[in-house]
Design an enzyme around this catalytic site. Sequence first.
Site, PDB file in Angstrom:
ATOM      1  N   GLU A   1     -27.147 -22.637  40.446  1.00 20.64           N
ATOM      2  CA  GLU A   1     -27.977 -21.434  40.453  1.00 20.64           C
ATOM      3  C   GLU A   1     -27.450 -20.450  39.416  1.00 20.64           C
ATOM      4  OE1 GLU A   1     -27.873 -19.915  44.396  1.00 20.64           O
ATOM      5  OE2 GLU A   1     -29.144 -21.506  45.230  1.00 20.64           O
TER       6      GLU A   1
ATOM      7  N   ASP B   1     -11.055  31.364  14.514  1.00 21.73           N
ATOM      8  CA  ASP B   1     -11.612  32.605  15.036  1.00 21.73           C
ATOM      9  C   ASP B   1     -10.893  33.075  16.296  1.00 21.73           C
ATOM     10  OD1 ASP B   1     -13.527  32.851  13.107  1.00 21.73           O
ATOM     11  OD2 ASP B   1     -15.166  32.019  14.304  1.00 21.73           O
TER      12      ASP B   1
ATOM     13  N   LYS C   1     -12.809  38.052  14.481  1.00 22.48           N
ATOM     14  CA  LYS C   1     -13.559  39.306  14.476  1.00 22.48           C
ATOM     15  C   LYS C   1     -13.633  39.830  15.903  1.00 22.48           C
ATOM     16  CE  LYS C   1     -16.719  37.609  10.861  1.00 22.48           C
ATOM     17  NZ  LYS C   1     -16.524  36.164  11.002  1.00 22.48           N
TER      18      LYS C   1
ATOM     19  N   GLY D   1     -17.006  27.734  20.767  1.00 18.92           N
ATOM     20  CA  GLY D   1     -18.373  27.333  21.078  1.00 18.92           C
ATOM     21  C   GLY D   1     -18.930  26.358  20.066  1.00 18.92           C
ATOM     22  N   ASP D   2     -20.168  26.610  19.634  1.00 21.57           N
ATOM     23  CA  ASP D   2     -20.844  25.772  18.646  1.00 21.57           C
ATOM     24  C   ASP D   2     -21.036  26.576  17.367  1.00 21.57           C
ATOM     25  OD1 ASP D   2     -22.759  23.199  18.277  1.00 21.57           O
ATOM     26  OD2 ASP D   2     -23.662  24.956  17.339  1.00 21.57           O
TER      27      ASP D   2
ATOM     28  N   THR E   1     -21.581  24.952  23.462  1.00 19.81           N
ATOM     29  CA  THR E   1     -21.709  26.399  23.366  1.00 19.81           C
ATOM     30  C   THR E   1     -21.355  27.059  24.698  1.00 19.81           C
ATOM     31  OG1 THR E   1     -23.163  28.198  22.647  1.00 19.81           O
ATOM     32  CG2 THR E   1     -24.158  26.465  23.995  1.00 19.81           C
TER      33      THR E   1
ATOM     34  N   MET F   1     -21.437  38.153  23.875  1.00 16.81           N
ATOM     35  CA  MET F   1     -20.828  39.357  23.288  1.00 16.81           C
ATOM     36  C   MET F   1     -21.464  40.642  23.815  1.00 16.81           C
ATOM     37  SD  MET F   1     -20.528  37.791  19.408  1.00 16.81           S
ATOM     38  CE  MET F   1     -22.084  36.875  19.521  1.00 16.81           C
TER      39      MET F   1
ATOM     40  N   GLY G   1     -14.477  31.910  30.392  1.00 17.23           N
ATOM     41  CA  GLY G   1     -14.981  30.783  31.158  1.00 17.23           C
ATOM     42  C   GLY G   1     -14.429  29.447  30.702  1.00 17.23           C
TER      43      GLY G   1
END
Length: 467
Positions: free
Chosen positions: A44, A248, A270, A302-303, A331, A383, A412
């Site tokens: 089988e 950054d 910044k 983030g992105d 992001t 922001m 976060g």
Amino acid sequence: METLPIFMKLRDRPCLVVGGGEIASRKVSLLEKAGASVTVVSPELHPTLAKSLAEGRIRHLASVFEPAQLDGAVLVIAATDDAEVNRAVSREAQARNIPVNVVDAPELCTFIVPSIVDRSPLLVAVSSGGTAPVLARMLRTRIETLIPATYGRLAAFAAEFREAVKQRFSTGQQRRIFWEDVFQGVIGEQVLSGQEEAARHAMQQVLSGRGELHHGEVYLVGGGPGDPDLLTFRALRLMQQADVCVYDKLVSKEVMALVRRDAELIYVGKSRDQHTLPQEDINQLLVRLAKEGKRVLRLKGGDPFIFGRGGEEIETLMENGIPFQVVPGITAANGVSSYAGIPLTHRDYAQSCLFTTGHLKDGSVNLDWDALVRPNQTVVIYMGLVGLPEICRQMVAHGAPENLPIAIVQQGTTQRQRVVEGTLATLPGLVERAGLRAPCLIIVGQVVRLREKLAWFAPSPEVVSAG
């Protein structure tokens, strides 16, 4: 060393698999990938094998094992649940000097099927010699994360130019040095990032003596919202091979710790009303560093294409003919909301989502307030910490209910994450008393109510209180 690792060429060669169950189907799949002509012996067949038979990819002998079935086979695998049959297959195969593998019985094997990392035509095999297959699979999993899936394309690219390189360089040492430079340089990165036509053109230029092998490039990399586990494989690889890192303020210290240790670090962060470097100067800095022949990591939180001004930077790179690649990051809206237990969309509460920034300028926030107060949506504001009181006032003034749920999340996805929930009427006061500091993300909408049930990420209390 108890066994010798070898790679067998099996394309169009007859191989026999005794057994028709799930394990046998996995072995047949491996042999099919190698191009073997596979015959399965079993009364089988597992549904997967039955499908392969129907598609004409395998042959089937619907019988019990008989020694004569081995005639002509160059390789045999026994994968039945009958120990006596497995021993018979091993005994008869060895009597005919046919390599044989018996699943989960290393003492009956003359070869071992390793755990495989497949980046065809590049292959990595990991074996414990049958002593600890689970350990071998665990090691294979680790190796999988270290070798990009696109390395197969790089190997195929090298094969395409192998003869031309042989003609160009007369000694093995010259060819080795050349290929090392190709794989570790701009051409190799172009192949890995899917820019194969550009890589071919550059390779042809180098081999004809009209191009340079060594020149700088820029990696525009999204570092995600903070948790280093959220980095992509490609981001991590480029972070660990860069000569210089231009980064950054929003890049977390945990992510920065993964940058190549001897890379030069240049901070261009910044913050509100305080820019280390104007954006145009950052753009020109990237150009200058690349023209010096350096591999430049432009690392952003983030992105890079979502409120990261990445588009402006690559415009300048293109104008100056600087090779670059863009690596997306998670992001903040996606990562932070997930770690806060707040889904951005939900069948019962929000069918759309809007991202915007909340910069405060001259005491006001200039946004499309009518768009922000539409029902059945989630609004995510980047922001917006300083402008939070004005944002809440304007949303109420433009028709949003004062009791509309709103949350703000500090840092976060990291161990310093703090979440403050309230309404448009109450949140500014709550945030002032909590003493939150940037970076923060604001989430507005009925989905915030779900946090009470869905919150899952619990940072260390000591870290949160210290933050």
